[in-house]
Design an enzyme around this catalytic site. Structure first.
Site, PDB file in Angstrom:
ATOM      1  N   GLU A   1       0.824  -1.204   0.000  1.00 30.45           N
ATOM      2  CA  GLU A   1       0.000   0.000   0.000  1.00 30.45           C
ATOM      3  C   GLU A   1       0.863   1.261   0.000  1.00 30.45           C
ATOM      4  O   GLU A   1       0.540   2.246  -0.677  1.00 30.45           O
ATOM      5  CB  GLU A   1      -0.921   0.017   1.222  1.00 30.45           C
ATOM      6  CG  GLU A   1      -1.916  -1.132   1.273  1.00 30.45           C
ATOM      7  CD  GLU A   1      -1.394  -2.310   2.061  1.00 30.45           C
ATOM      8  OE1 GLU A   1      -2.200  -2.974   2.723  1.00 30.45           O
ATOM      9  OE2 GLU A   1      -0.170  -2.599   2.001  1.00 30.45           O
TER      10      GLU A   1
ATOM     11  N   SER B   1      20.325 -42.614  -8.503  1.00 35.99           N
ATOM     12  CA  SER B   1      19.148 -41.846  -8.922  1.00 35.99           C
ATOM     13  C   SER B   1      19.479 -40.679  -9.832  1.00 35.99           C
ATOM     14  O   SER B   1      18.571 -40.001 -10.308  1.00 35.99           O
ATOM     15  CB  SER B   1      18.410 -41.311  -7.687  1.00 35.99           C
ATOM     16  OG  SER B   1      19.234 -40.414  -6.963  1.00 35.99           O
TER      17      SER B   1
END
Length: 374
Positions: free
Chosen positions: A55, A171
């Site tokens: 704001e 992996s």
């Protein structure tokens, strides 16, 4: 109640709020637009904690044109003095005549007081426009303010048959380079990246943001029930690291602290790390979103304890077979009502891989597991 113009400007305020996706923690992401005679008079978004709120930026840009304008704000303007003055007071002083708010602030220091202050000053206030989008943008902040827990998102790279590694632990790499780069954006928006000690011992993972610009690094968090962390581990270098343990060995704790890590002893009754207590502690540290990058054991423990809010899955177009490792150790389910129900949120292709985002429906522990890990 709301016009097409209202929706247009609130959508712009939400777009601005997203610019703070990776920088505002522990504060929420907030955007603000000031409109005068159907034209934007000023706009702003919250950059980072301790700096002016959305704001204030919008009011500075609008200057005198704020008088008589409508303000569109994605979160209720604050009403208390924190590190910055109340935004509700700034809006009142500016002379705006109407404020449209997407959602009420769940922060108990605000929680409707900002809206009440604006109305007491004679400003028309409407709340609820695009609330679902505003809540989604700040899901972690809302959860932390409401329940004292962070939003937990588990990331997993896997094959099409749901396997995350070969039986021997290999992996790297199941998913492609595009998917791995995409993960960096999720790390950047997270307050902390969480893993287990086995991932550190296997991969010497750093869990930091790489290859993309990021103003801050997330907190690196390791669950290490017996304090097996090597003092030479890369995760102890170049950033804040927090280790949760069930071990009270003062000599081990001291050495890790000297290496720069914060060590928190949180055992459960079984001598494992107390997972709910760990997440509550991270919330108290100001963590809104946690990204979990771990193996099947920790993923399963978090899911069994009903502590996961979302799964971020990268699925590669390959098959690794039934001897490879799965994504989550849930134990044997003997009834369908023990399953983990999911809700589709987003599905898209990232390079050669598929990225799936699903939220977790269950709200109670499943499969009878405990709530500790390690």
């Amino acid at each position: 109640m709301y016009s097409a113009e209202d929706s247009r400007w609130m959508a712009e305020a939400l777009r601005l709020a997203k610019l703070g996706l990776c920088s505002t923690s522990p504060n929420p992401r907030v955007g603000c637009v000031l409109v005068q005679d159907q034209k934007m008079a000023g706009s702003g978004w919250h950059y980072r904690a301790g700096e002016p709120h959305a704001e204030v930026h919008a009011l500075r840009e609008a200057g005198a044109n704020a008088r008589g304008a409508t303000a569109y704000v994605t979160l209720e303007p604050c009403s208390h003095h924190g590190r910055t003055p109340p935004c509700a007071d700034a809006l009142i002083a500016s002379g705006v005549v109407r404020v449209v708010v997407a959602m009420q602030d769940p922060n108990p220091f605000v929680a409707g007081r900002g809206i009440a202050r604006l109305r007491e000053a004679g400003i028309a206030v409407e709340c609820g426009l695009m609330e679902a989008a505003a809540r989604e943008l700040n899901a972690g902040f809302v959860l932390r303010m409401t329940y004292g827990l962070p939003y937990v998102r588990c990331k997993t790279g896997m094959s099409l048959d749901g396997r995350t590694a070969l039986s021997n632990g290999v992996s790297q790499w199941i998913t492609g380079a595009d998917a791995r780069l995409d993960v960096q954006h999720w790390r950047a928006r997270s307050c902390a990246v969480l893993t287990g000690i086995n991932t550190i011992l296997a991969d010497d993972a750093q869990l930091n943001v790489r290859e993309i610009h990021c103003d801050r690094q997330p907190l690196r968090v390791v669950l290490d029930s017996q304090l097996r962390m090597p003092l030479t581990a890369r995760i102890l270098q170049g950033g804040a690291t927090r280790i949760y343990t069930a071990c009270s060995d003062e000599s081990k704790i001291s050495r890790l602290q000297e290496a720069g890590a914060a060590v928190v002893v949180l055992p459960d009754i079984n001598g494992r790390v107390d997972l709910p207590a760990m997440l509550r502690d991270l919330a108290q540290q100001g963590c809104n979103e946690i990204l979990v990058e771990a193996g099947a054991t920790l993923n399963g423990a978090l899911l069994r304890a009903a502590l996961v809010d979302e799964l971020l899955l990268y699925i590669a177009p390959q098959l690794l077979g039934d001897m490879a490792r799965g994504m989550a150790s849930l134990g044997e389910l003997t009834r369908l009502d023990q399953r983990v129900d999911l809700v589709w949120q987003d599905v898209r292709q990232i390079g050669r891989d598929l990225r799936i985002l699903v939220s977790v429906k269950h709200s109670l522990p499943i499969a009878g597991g405990g709530v500790g890990w390690g």
